[in-house]
Enzyme design. Structure first.
Site, PDB file in Angstrom:
ATOM      1  N   LYS A 102      15.077  18.198  61.387  1.00 54.92           N
ATOM      2  CA  LYS A 102      15.108  19.213  62.442  1.00 54.92           C
ATOM      3  C   LYS A 102      14.617  18.606  63.750  1.00 54.92           C
ATOM      4  O   LYS A 102      13.852  17.630  63.733  1.00 54.92           O
ATOM      5  CB  LYS A 102      14.184  20.380  62.057  1.00 54.92           C
TER       6      LYS A 102
ATOM      7  N   ARG B 238      18.632  27.362  49.686  1.00 50.31           N
ATOM      8  CA  ARG B 238      19.616  27.848  48.702  1.00 50.31           C
ATOM      9  C   ARG B 238      19.646  26.949  47.475  1.00 50.31           C
ATOM     10  O   ARG B 238      20.012  27.393  46.386  1.00 50.31           O
ATOM     11  CB  ARG B 238      20.990  27.983  49.357  1.00 50.31           C
TER      12      ARG B 238
ATOM     13  N   ASP C 266       9.387  22.744  55.893  1.00 53.06           N
ATOM     14  CA  ASP C 266      10.797  22.373  55.973  1.00 53.06           C
ATOM     15  C   ASP C 266      11.028  21.517  57.208  1.00 53.06           C
ATOM     16  O   ASP C 266      11.277  22.026  58.299  1.00 53.06           O
ATOM     17  CB  ASP C 266      11.672  23.631  56.015  1.00 53.06           C
TER      18      ASP C 266
HETATM   19  N1  BES Z   1      14.007  27.272  56.797  1.00 53.54           N
HETATM   20  C1  BES Z   1      15.249  27.218  57.479  1.00 53.54           C
HETATM   21  C2  BES Z   1      15.610  28.540  58.155  1.00 53.54           C
HETATM   22  C3  BES Z   1      14.726  28.948  59.293  1.00 53.54           C
HETATM   23  C4  BES Z   1      15.053  28.609  60.592  1.00 53.54           C
HETATM   24  C5  BES Z   1      13.595  29.703  59.079  1.00 53.54           C
HETATM   25  C6  BES Z   1      14.252  28.985  61.632  1.00 53.54           C
HETATM   26  C7  BES Z   1      12.774  30.082  60.128  1.00 53.54           C
HETATM   27  C8  BES Z   1      13.121  29.742  61.418  1.00 53.54           C
HETATM   28  C9  BES Z   1      16.379  26.848  56.521  1.00 53.54           C
HETATM   29  O1  BES Z   1      16.019  26.024  55.468  1.00 53.54           O
HETATM   30  C10 BES Z   1      17.387  26.100  57.306  1.00 53.54           C
HETATM   31  O2  BES Z   1      17.084  25.040  57.778  1.00 53.54           O
HETATM   32  N2  BES Z   1      18.597  26.664  57.441  1.00 53.54           N
HETATM   33  C11 BES Z   1      19.645  26.034  58.151  1.00 53.54           C
HETATM   34  C12 BES Z   1      20.886  26.157  57.309  1.00 53.54           C
HETATM   35  C13 BES Z   1      22.014  25.272  57.774  1.00 53.54           C
HETATM   36  C14 BES Z   1      21.646  23.814  57.632  1.00 53.54           C
HETATM   37  C15 BES Z   1      23.234  25.598  56.944  1.00 53.54           C
HETATM   38  C16 BES Z   1      19.784  26.734  59.488  1.00 53.54           C
HETATM   39  O3  BES Z   1      19.554  27.935  59.579  1.00 53.54           O
HETATM   40  O4  BES Z   1      20.089  26.058  60.460  1.00 53.54           O
HETATM   41 ZN    ZN Z   2      14.097  26.143  54.890  1.00 51.52          ZN
HETATM   42 MN    MN Z   3      16.054  23.989  56.032  1.00 51.49          MN
END
Ligand code: BES
Ligand code: ZN
Ligand code: MN
Length: 510
Positions: A285, A359, A278
């Protein structure tokens, strides 16, 4: 590592290292008194000189026997407890984990783990078999080495492990076989998670599932991009579009033995987020810590691991595993913020942030699972996902979050997590927050306003389960540990495999 049960008293056991639990007040227990006598009282004298509370769960004292006993070393390991009832399963797992750590440090080749201190009145019931199983489980989980690409690797001397201090019995043998199935499945998940994303692609995960078909006879179906197209899975396709490693939807089916089919109770659908990397996609990110996002398929790995264990344990209920797998990358064909995708359910989603991709892939997979995927609809749906960073803020790194539309299901999961040593706490699905997902151009946006991040994830997923009893486990904070725990080496935990299996068995036995 080989593990077996061995009859006979701990003080007559032959091994490089004998590990003995110290319960609260337990240094006056028969087992320790016997060992102490064999050393003319030196064992406890020295132990007490070094440690004030031998039963404290972090206390470890290692004694060199110099021939006073058939073992070279004795490790006294604190397990705490109240001194009246048998220690919990989790206490036994941790005891075994600490013992494995001592064995590693002292380069022992053989380890004996004593369960002789299970109180006499509990030895006849299930407590003894439970202790044996938990000790075996903890030992196997602790002993599994992280697969590494280091050119020089540390020697791994420990070859055999014996659980001693209990008479041989059918229950003891069964408990060890069960521990083996659960630990192997957990370590299988760990290995997949720890592996780099250059190796573990969606196609690779699909191949791993095919191996479950060949080796364990599970039903496996892989949906490739053209199948996803045909089934209208616009969300998985959109998330996968920025990567050359094409998406897949992996399905694994376990059917109970003829006759034991309990159609009334099942089937159970398990859905695991399988994002093999991701990057965030175009909503990229930051560079710091991006490497941890190879673990974003930990939910999918937990589902595959659970299916593996289920194939060995044969519960009397149908279980279907679904892993929507994609790589979230910012390639030239990547999906964009502002794009609208149509999910398998027919509902449309405006992509506001390409980093809220979990999601999206789960929306398609949940809708597909809820429809029965071409067969009968499931009675229960559980999804497992590293869904939000926010769950770490809410619950920290020890407790996973659960949300769901069904009380019974949520309570069962919390209990199963407790049994497995994987604590779970519930977060509320606050209906008042649903409007935060309103979109001008589609049925929903894929993010809220930044508040209640984990709950927004849960609320979004709820829209795709067609009213079937469902629960969502957010494991973003617990899937991985940066520091070794008693029976979890640094890295992937394999979180959820044992909880899911316990849950399936709980429903099957209801
Ligand atoms: N894979 C991430 C969540 C995650 C973050 C897992 C850190 C492990 C460590 C997920 O896909 C994500 O990026 N979530 C975002 C959601 C937001 C954009 C609404 C997040 O948590 O910032
Ligand atoms: Zn993710
Ligand atoms: Mn993500």
């Amino acid at each position: 590592m080989e593990i077996r049960h061995e009859g006979g008293a701990p003080h007559r056991t032959k091994a490089d290292l004998l590990a003995v639990p110290v319960l609260n007040g337990g240094e006056r227990g028969a087992e320790i008194i016997e060992l102490d006598a064999a050393t003319d009282g030196k064992l406890l004298r020295e132990a007490k000189r070094r440690t004030t509370d031998l039963s404290k769960p972090s206390s470890i004292f290692v004694y060199q026997t110099h021939g006073e006993l058939p073992v070279d070393q004795v490790a006294l390991i604190g397990v705490g407890g109240n001194g009246r009832t048998a220690p919990s399963r989790e206490a036994w797992r941790r005891f075994a984990g600490h013992a494995i750590q001592v064995a590693r440090r002292t380069r022992a080749r053989s380890l004996a783990l004593s369960v002789a201190s299970v109180p006499a009145r509990e030895r006849r019931g299930t407590a003894l078999a439970q202790a044996i199983g938990a000790v075996a489980e903890g030992a196997l989980l602790a002993a599994h080495p992280v697969r590494s690409y280091k050119t020089s690797r540390p020697a791994n001397d420990l070859a055999t492990c014996a659980v001693v201090g209990a008479p041989g019995s059918r229950a003891a043998t069964d408990a060890i076989a069960r521990a083996r199935a659960l630990a192997d499945a957990t370590c299988f998940a760990r290995d997949l998670i720890n592996e780099p994303a250059s190796v573990v692609t969606p196609a690779h995960l699909a191949q791993v599932a095919q191996r479950l078909r060949r080796e364990l006879g599970l039903g496996v179906r892989i949906l490739a991009p053209r199948d996803l197209q045909r089934l209208g899975m616009g969300a998985i396709l959109a998330v996968g579009r920025g990567s050359r490693n094409e998406p897949r939807l992996i399905e694994v089916v376990y059917k109970p033995p003829e006759g034991s089919r309990t159609a009334r109770r099942g089937p159970i659908a398990l859905v695991g987020k399988g994002i093999t990397f991701d990057s965030g996609g175009l909503s990229l990110k930051p560079a710091a810590n991006m490497e941890i996002q190879k673990r974003d398929m930990a939910g999918g790995a937990a589902v595959l691991g659970a299916m593996q264990a289920i194939a060995h344990l044969c519960p009397g209920i149908e279980v279907r595993g679904y892993v929507p797998s994609a790589e979230n990358m910012p390639g030239g064909e990547a999906y964009r913020p502002g794009d609208v995708v149509t999910t398998h359910s027919g509902k449309t989603v405006e992509v506001v942030n390409t980093d809220a991709e979990g999601r999206l892939v789960l929306a398609d997979a949940l809708a597909w699972a809820a429809s029965g995927a071409g067969s009968a609809k499931p009675r229960w749906i559980v999804d497992v996902a590293t869904l939000t960073g926010a769950v770490t803020i809410a619950l920290g790194r020890t407790v996973a979050g659960v949300m769901g539309n069904d009380r019974t299901l949520v309570s069962h999961l919390i209990e199963s997590g407790g049994e497995a040593g994987e604590p779970i706490w519930e977060l509320p699905l606050v209906d008042e927050y649903v409007p935060l997902m309103e979109s001008l151009v589609a049925d929903f946006r894929n993010t809220g306003d930044g508040s209640a991040g984990s709950i927004m994830g849960g609320l979004f997923l709820r829209e795709f389960v067609d009213g079937i009893p469902w629960a969502h486990l957010d494991i973003a904070a617990v899937a991985y540990v940066d520091k070794a725990q008693a029976y979890v080496p640094r890295g992937a935990v394999g979180w959820g495999v044992r909880t899911l299996v316990d849950f399936v068995e709980r429903i099957a036995k209801r």
